[in-house]
Enzyme design. Sequence first.
Site, PDB file in Angstrom:
ATOM      1  N   GLY A  80       0.666  -1.238   0.038  1.00 40.85           N
ATOM      2  CA  GLY A  80       0.058  -0.041   0.032  1.00 40.85           C
ATOM      3  C   GLY A  80       0.897   1.244   0.017  1.00 40.85           C
ATOM      4  O   GLY A  80       2.094   1.202   0.145  1.00 40.85           O
ATOM      5  N   ARG A  83       3.830   6.195   1.673  1.00 43.47           N
ATOM      6  CA  ARG A  83       4.166   7.717   2.017  1.00 43.47           C
ATOM      7  C   ARG A  83       3.597   8.504   0.684  1.00 43.47           C
ATOM      8  O   ARG A  83       4.074   9.399  -0.167  1.00 43.47           O
ATOM      9  CB  ARG A  83       5.741   7.957   1.909  1.00 43.47           C
ATOM     10  CG  ARG A  83       6.551   6.998   0.892  1.00 43.47           C
ATOM     11  CD  ARG A  83       8.136   7.307   1.304  1.00 43.47           C
ATOM     12  NE  ARG A  83       8.684   6.204   0.323  1.00 43.47           N
ATOM     13  CZ  ARG A  83      10.014   6.090   0.357  1.00 43.47           C
ATOM     14  NH1 ARG A  83      10.765   6.920   1.035  1.00 43.47           N
ATOM     15  NH2 ARG A  83      10.573   5.243  -0.567  1.00 43.47           N
ATOM     16  N   GLY A 116       7.302   8.931   6.313  1.00 41.23           N
ATOM     17  CA  GLY A 116       6.326   9.130   5.285  1.00 41.23           C
ATOM     18  C   GLY A 116       6.945  10.198   4.238  1.00 41.23           C
ATOM     19  O   GLY A 116       6.138  10.732   3.332  1.00 41.23           O
ATOM     20  N   ARG A 168       2.157  13.916  -8.878  1.00 40.91           N
ATOM     21  CA  ARG A 168       2.429  12.506  -9.933  1.00 40.91           C
ATOM     22  C   ARG A 168       1.110  12.605 -10.626  1.00 40.91           C
ATOM     23  O   ARG A 168      -0.245  12.548  -9.967  1.00 40.91           O
ATOM     24  CB  ARG A 168       2.902  11.425  -9.572  1.00 40.91           C
ATOM     25  CG  ARG A 168       2.923  10.483 -10.596  1.00 40.91           C
ATOM     26  CD  ARG A 168       3.806   9.369 -10.160  1.00 40.91           C
ATOM     27  NE  ARG A 168       3.058   8.406  -9.385  1.00 40.91           N
ATOM     28  CZ  ARG A 168       3.490   7.273  -8.718  1.00 40.91           C
ATOM     29  NH1 ARG A 168       5.031   7.061  -8.902  1.00 40.91           N
ATOM     30  NH2 ARG A 168       2.829   6.731  -7.870  1.00 40.91           N
ATOM     31  N   ARG A 175      -2.461  -1.528 -10.237  1.00 35.58           N
ATOM     32  CA  ARG A 175      -1.274  -2.236 -10.267  1.00 35.58           C
ATOM     33  C   ARG A 175      -1.612  -3.679 -10.338  1.00 35.58           C
ATOM     34  O   ARG A 175      -2.715  -4.043  -9.940  1.00 35.58           O
ATOM     35  CB  ARG A 175      -0.280  -1.860  -9.164  1.00 35.58           C
ATOM     36  CG  ARG A 175      -0.011  -0.484  -8.959  1.00 35.58           C
ATOM     37  CD  ARG A 175       0.297  -0.393  -7.422  1.00 35.58           C
ATOM     38  NE  ARG A 175       0.495   0.992  -7.091  1.00 35.58           N
ATOM     39  CZ  ARG A 175       1.653   1.753  -7.009  1.00 35.58           C
ATOM     40  NH1 ARG A 175       2.639   1.381  -7.656  1.00 35.58           N
ATOM     41  NH2 ARG A 175       1.729   3.109  -6.676  1.00 35.58           N
ATOM     42  N   ASP A 244       4.118  -4.854  -7.682  1.00 33.04           N
ATOM     43  CA  ASP A 244       3.480  -3.516  -7.155  1.00 33.04           C
ATOM     44  C   ASP A 244       3.700  -2.206  -8.075  1.00 33.04           C
ATOM     45  O   ASP A 244       3.053  -1.217  -8.020  1.00 33.04           O
ATOM     46  CB  ASP A 244       3.716  -3.203  -5.632  1.00 33.04           C
ATOM     47  CG  ASP A 244       5.158  -2.908  -5.338  1.00 33.04           C
ATOM     48  OD1 ASP A 244       5.905  -4.259  -5.477  1.00 33.04           O
ATOM     49  OD2 ASP A 244       5.478  -2.107  -4.986  1.00 33.04           O
ATOM     50  N   ASN A 245       5.042  -2.341  -8.874  1.00 35.96           N
ATOM     51  CA  ASN A 245       5.376  -1.686  -9.708  1.00 35.96           C
ATOM     52  C   ASN A 245       5.108  -1.714 -11.247  1.00 35.96           C
ATOM     53  O   ASN A 245       5.435  -1.134 -12.154  1.00 35.96           O
ATOM     54  CB  ASN A 245       6.860  -1.232  -9.619  1.00 35.96           C
ATOM     55  CG  ASN A 245       7.241  -0.793  -8.300  1.00 35.96           C
ATOM     56  OD1 ASN A 245       6.442   0.128  -7.485  1.00 35.96           O
ATOM     57  ND2 ASN A 245       8.331  -0.854  -7.960  1.00 35.96           N
ATOM     58  N   ASP A 254       6.832   4.627 -11.172  1.00 34.83           N
ATOM     59  CA  ASP A 254       7.625   4.491  -9.677  1.00 34.83           C
ATOM     60  C   ASP A 254       9.102   4.317 -10.158  1.00 34.83           C
ATOM     61  O   ASP A 254       9.602   3.214 -10.350  1.00 34.83           O
ATOM     62  CB  ASP A 254       7.250   3.111  -8.938  1.00 34.83           C
ATOM     63  CG  ASP A 254       6.279   3.520  -8.211  1.00 34.83           C
ATOM     64  OD1 ASP A 254       5.686   4.528  -7.702  1.00 34.83           O
ATOM     65  OD2 ASP A 254       5.249   2.552  -8.070  1.00 34.83           O
TER      66      ASP A 254
END
Length: 485
Positions: A80, A83, A116, A168, A175, A244-245, A254
């Site tokens: 998850g 940050r 974070g 961003r 993902r 996750d990327n 990422d």
Amino acid sequence: MNLEHTYASSFPELATPAVPEIPAATTVLWINEDLAAELELDATWLAGADGLRWLTGGDEKTTALAYSGHQFGHLSPVLGDGRAHLIGELPTSEKRVDIHLKGSGITPYSRPGSDGKAPLSAVWREAVIGEALHALGVPTSRALAVLETGETVRRRSPLPEPAGILVRVADSHLRVGTFQYAHMNVGSDQRIELAGYALSRHYPQVNPGDNPALILLRLVAEHQAHLVAQWMGLGFVHGVLNTDNVSISGQAIDFGPCAFIDGFSDEAVFSSIDRGGRYAYRNQPGITQWNLARFAESLLDLIDPEQPDRAVHLATDLLEHFEETYEDARTRVFAAKLGIAVEGAAGAPYERLVAFIDRTLDMLDEHTLDFTGFFRALTDTPDHLVELLPNSETLKSWLADLATLRQDTGTAPGRAEELMQGANPVYIPRNLHLEAALRAVESGDTAPILRLLGAVRQPFTRHSGLEDLETAPARSRFFTSFCGT
């Protein structure tokens, strides 16, 4: 300028309410005016007080996104946004995009001991890499703004450095890891809705039919194959291709320890934590296929809930086509770099082209030739390539065979030049140039990073006064990258 929250409202189990930590001293350092215009936003307004409030969440129902991930081959069931915060979704006349913060404070998914926050240098690094990839024609997330918070953090050394926040923009933050988390925590009905949501948002032109999960798997596999082929053609090493990327939209996302290869090595790896070379240059296609297999596992009971064996067969058959799709995309990418019209390479010439691409990379590898510099020299002054390998019969033979291959594929000189001019950049974010600019940022000097950013945003056009950015410093082969944002 209201944002929407279709994902968070539709899938509350996957988006946890979380409020960003925005220090009072936060200021806007840079607005991506080009991206702002694409998103139909006023860059001048964004740079002001009201724009800063909008960029950082204002009164929005901000969330932290839940996902899992195979990290270096090992499953972490709960990762998850540790940050980061999803501010909301901005619908434009072209598409819907996420506005997302990185370095914006702790969330329910923060690791123990995390603050974070993010170093300002790492925020700038992601901004530069994203803009470079975009200018090079690669689907990618991009920075809308770079913010400085007035705080300091400790990351690379015991000395404190300025902290920042990245604003961003991505087509979404869905993902492979999102579907892995959903597989373990969400019921099948909602997961079918999640697959449908992803299809309607990213592939609206495709009819999902009666098996949206299988259609989604096929489309994500196809887009990832083309994405990685583009990386390979640029000498780009992502560095952390964990599940996750891997974006469902097919965008690059990422950029922590990523890098562009200078002196070519098929085994190039830059990340300080990738000691085994799992995510090295040559491994990126295979590891992407592996990640897609993990994606398929999270969808099997949706592909065929009644016959598990059939679901496995359907998914396996689909993923077996990944290599073919990737190899064709890679061939097209490198054909353009070599100035060869691939449409004229049917049958035997195509097979010769594939072999010639491999031979080219072997030559670059054997002599550690500058990847970007070699192909740009081929574009601008091919006769001068012999200066890279004086008295080399290998290079002379290579040039002769390239000329024959162009002739056999019917590639006219003008067409060859056109292809190469659009495929071989003058400027990339050379690793040590970028690092030097980031160290200047830590001292409060943004001039070098803005200069580099200006170059990589027009990568195919040579500019007077930027000659130093065309080549790599002598010690570039010793470069090591670190995770930042």
